[in-house]
Design an enzyme around this catalytic site. Structure first.
Site, PDB file in Angstrom:
ATOM      1  N   HIS A 160       4.801   5.698   2.175  1.00 55.60           N
ATOM      2  CA  HIS A 160       4.835   7.022   2.834  1.00 55.60           C
ATOM      3  C   HIS A 160       5.875   7.030   3.968  1.00 55.60           C
ATOM      4  O   HIS A 160       6.471   8.055   4.267  1.00 55.60           O
ATOM      5  CB  HIS A 160       3.480   7.366   3.459  1.00 55.60           C
ATOM      6  N   HIS A 218       0.883  -3.538   6.471  1.00 59.47           N
ATOM      7  CA  HIS A 218      -0.333  -3.448   7.279  1.00 59.47           C
ATOM      8  C   HIS A 218      -1.541  -4.063   6.586  1.00 59.47           C
ATOM      9  O   HIS A 218      -2.618  -4.085   7.142  1.00 59.47           O
ATOM     10  CB  HIS A 218      -0.613  -1.981   7.649  1.00 59.47           C
ATOM     11  N   CYS A 247       0.848  -1.193   0.000  1.00 58.49           N
ATOM     12  CA  CYS A 247       0.000   0.000   0.000  1.00 58.49           C
ATOM     13  C   CYS A 247       0.885   1.245   0.000  1.00 58.49           C
ATOM     14  O   CYS A 247       2.006   1.220   0.500  1.00 58.49           O
ATOM     15  CB  CYS A 247      -0.862  -0.025   1.265  1.00 58.49           C
ATOM     16  N   SER A 283       0.647   3.697   1.824  1.00 55.76           N
ATOM     17  CA  SER A 283       0.926   4.119   3.205  1.00 55.76           C
ATOM     18  C   SER A 283       2.229   3.515   3.726  1.00 55.76           C
ATOM     19  O   SER A 283       2.907   4.116   4.549  1.00 55.76           O
ATOM     20  CB  SER A 283      -0.212   3.724   4.140  1.00 55.76           C
TER      21      SER A 283
HETATM   22  N1  APR Z   1      -3.835  13.707 -10.251  1.00 62.24           N
HETATM   23  C1  APR Z   1      -4.459  12.542 -10.460  1.00 62.24           C
HETATM   24  N2  APR Z   1      -3.944  11.335 -10.075  1.00 62.24           N
HETATM   25  C2  APR Z   1      -2.747  11.335  -9.482  1.00 62.24           C
HETATM   26  C3  APR Z   1      -2.027  12.533  -9.218  1.00 62.24           C
HETATM   27  C4  APR Z   1      -2.632  13.759  -9.643  1.00 62.24           C
HETATM   28  N3  APR Z   1      -2.029  14.933  -9.432  1.00 62.24           N
HETATM   29  N4  APR Z   1      -0.878  12.200  -8.569  1.00 62.24           N
HETATM   30  C5  APR Z   1      -0.884  10.862  -8.425  1.00 62.24           C
HETATM   31  N5  APR Z   1      -2.003  10.327  -8.981  1.00 62.24           N
HETATM   32  C6  APR Z   1      -2.433   8.931  -8.994  1.00 62.24           C
HETATM   33  C7  APR Z   1      -1.355   7.918  -9.320  1.00 62.24           C
HETATM   34  O1  APR Z   1      -1.164   7.779 -10.715  1.00 62.24           O
HETATM   35  C8  APR Z   1      -1.914   6.646  -8.679  1.00 62.24           C
HETATM   36  O2  APR Z   1      -2.729   5.917  -9.589  1.00 62.24           O
HETATM   37  O3  APR Z   1      -2.842   8.587  -7.680  1.00 62.24           O
HETATM   38  C9  APR Z   1      -2.780   7.159  -7.533  1.00 62.24           C
HETATM   39  C10 APR Z   1      -2.217   6.806  -6.152  1.00 62.24           C
HETATM   40  O4  APR Z   1      -2.314   5.429  -6.029  1.00 62.24           O
HETATM   41  P1  APR Z   1      -1.243   4.478  -5.302  1.00 62.24           P
HETATM   42  O5  APR Z   1       0.133   4.988  -5.507  1.00 62.24           O
HETATM   43  O6  APR Z   1      -1.563   3.077  -5.706  1.00 62.24           O
HETATM   44  O7  APR Z   1      -1.569   4.695  -3.755  1.00 62.24           O
HETATM   45  P2  APR Z   1      -2.701   3.957  -2.850  1.00 62.24           P
HETATM   46  O8  APR Z   1      -2.108   2.755  -2.196  1.00 62.24           O
HETATM   47  O9  APR Z   1      -3.953   3.835  -3.615  1.00 62.24           O
HETATM   48  O10 APR Z   1      -2.899   5.048  -1.699  1.00 62.24           O
HETATM   49  C11 APR Z   1      -3.457   6.321  -1.998  1.00 62.24           C
HETATM   50  O11 APR Z   1      -4.557   6.560   0.105  1.00 62.24           O
HETATM   51  O12 APR Z   1      -4.532   5.159   1.955  1.00 62.24           O
HETATM   52  C12 APR Z   1      -3.971   6.273   1.358  1.00 62.24           C
HETATM   53  O13 APR Z   1      -1.705   6.273   2.203  1.00 62.24           O
HETATM   54  C13 APR Z   1      -2.499   6.092   1.065  1.00 62.24           C
HETATM   55  O14 APR Z   1      -2.184   8.435   0.711  1.00 62.24           O
HETATM   56  C14 APR Z   1      -2.291   7.179   0.061  1.00 62.24           C
HETATM   57  C15 APR Z   1      -3.572   7.139  -0.748  1.00 62.24           C
HETATM   58 ZN    ZN Z   2      -2.940   0.864   3.477  1.00 66.12          ZN
END
Ligand code: APR
Ligand code: ZN
Length: 361
Positions: free
Chosen positions: A43, A60, A38, A40
């Site tokens: 992060h 997690h 994930c 997170s």
């Molecule tokens: N505009 C649109 N989409 C974006 C942008 C933007 N400016 N910047 C990043 N993205 C997209 C990425 O291309 C990606 O598909 O946001 C998505 C983020 O997804 P992941 O990296 O897979 O992250 P994920 O595990 O889904 O978590 C997203 O939720 O639980 C929280 O901690 C986690 O902050 C994180 C968020």
């Molecule tokens: Zn998570």
């Protein structure tokens, strides 16, 4: 036993041989079968969030098989299949009693120890920090973090429910309570955002508008049920949402973790609409919105863990998966052995995966 350990932000994550103490009273040892990568977790590696608890055993989101229970454990026994919950769900505090176990006050994720302060993972006799530690071959957690599940669902798929599905689907159904026919915008369609799209489908939303910068994510969002796709690297999402919705959406979910995109989500909603922050904000990050549009009955809402009630929600989510109404196979776009944890984070950053599931064979 192998585990993915974060020593510091410079060294990053490495697979190390570590030791695990036996479960004590009220604790359970689980052999991990699947664990999702994930954002997170990343992060913590990247420093997006304040994090000083190192060395730390990561992970997690996960599922596995109960191998050993400490004294007094009554809800699981060896051989049971379980998904780990992010929350302690003690069942005794005021929030658990109010039906909000995601806000359980007994023990909060991120303290890096078992409830009470013990640290069962050690390396050369030195304790390591860990919360759920799903990126390890085995882990020890307090009983109340475990949800026993049906045995006919593959554990390497069920693991996604532990964080991504609960957070995304829960944000829509439990927290925002999106009504049938609503227009819903999802900004950021990664592992969690894709589950916000699924939640909107389950809520019978009318228009579901997926926003991302990566075409592959938008294509997948479409295949899961998004009705409109906006490539934020090519056009202004707010302007396009206004055109599609004729004046703004009912709900907009931010699922990335930046104040600017929360603001973008707010700018996408109509008077009376709701902006939901799902992504974890950066350390010290402040979210601000203009006063007059807020005055017009708009709502800005936070959500931790999709207002999850793991022992209530995980079982019905698995039932929906078993009957084809909740997608898990499609979301697990890559399976890797835990040794490839850094490659999985690279894939996440490059945008070539939705979720990587780690195995421990
Ligand atoms: N505009 C649109 N989409 C974006 C942008 C933007 N400016 N910047 C990043 N993205 C997209 C990425 O291309 C990606 O598909 O946001 C998505 C983020 O997804 P992941 O990296 O897979 O992250 P994920 O595990 O889904 O978590 C997203 O939720 O639980 C929280 O901690 C986690 O902050 C994180 C968020
Ligand atoms: Zn998570």
């Amino acid at each position: 036993m192998r585990a993915a350990v974060l020593r510091d932000q410079k060294t990053g994550v490495r697979i190390e041989q570590v030791d695990l103490e036996k479960p004590r009273e009220g604790e359970v040892r689980v052999q991990m079968v699947g664990a999702g990568a994930c954002h997170s977790d990343y992060h913590r590696v990247s420093g997006h969030v304040e994090f000083g608890l190192v060395p730390y055993v990561l992970g997690h989101e996960g599922s596995g098989v109960v191998r050993e229970v400490g004294s007094g454990v009554t809800t699981v026994e060896p051989g049971d299949h379980v998904i780990l919950s992010l929350t302690a769900q003690c069942g005794r505090c005021r929030n658990c009693h109010a039906g909000r176990p995601n806000l359980c006050e007994w023990w909060v994720l991120g303290k890096g120890t078992l409830p009470g302060g013990r640290r069962p993972f050690t390396k050369d006799g030195v304790p390591l920090y860990a919360d759920l530690a799903t990126f390890a071959e085995e882990t020890v957690v307090a009983e109340s973090y475990l949800v026993k599940i049906r045995k006919d669902v593959p554990l390497a798929k069920a693991c996604l429910i532990g964080c991504g599905v609960m957070t995304g689907v829960g944000a829509v159904l439990n927290r925002a309570k999106v009504e049938t026919g609503s227009t819903v915008v999802v900004i950021g369609c990664g592992g969690v955002g894709m589950n916000v799209v699924q939640g909107a489908v389950l809520a019978n939303a009318g228009k579901i508008i997926a926003v991302d910068k990566v075409k592959f994510k938008l294509d997948m969002a479409h295949s899961i049920g998004a009705t409109h796709m906006i490539d934020a690297s090519k056009e202004d999402p707010v302007k396009r949402v206004m055109e599609i919705t004729d004046g703004g959406a009912d709900y907009a979910f931010e699922v990335i973790g930046f104040p600017q995109t929360v603001r973008q989500a707010f700018d996408c909603i109509r008077p009376g609409g709701t902006c939901v922050m799902v992504g974890v904000p950066p350390k010290g990050g402040e979210v601000s919105v203009p006063g007059m549009p807020l005055f017009w009955d708009r709502t800005v809402m936070g959500t931790f863990y999709g207002a999850g009630r793991p022992r209530t929600d995980f079982p019905w989510m698995l039932d929906l998966y078993a009957s084809g109404r909740l997608k898990l196979d499609e979301l697990a776009t890559k399976v890797r052995p835990i040794e490839e944890v850094n490659q999985a984070f690279d894939d996440m950053n490059k945008g070539v995966t939705v979720r990587t599931v780690f195995t421990f064979g």
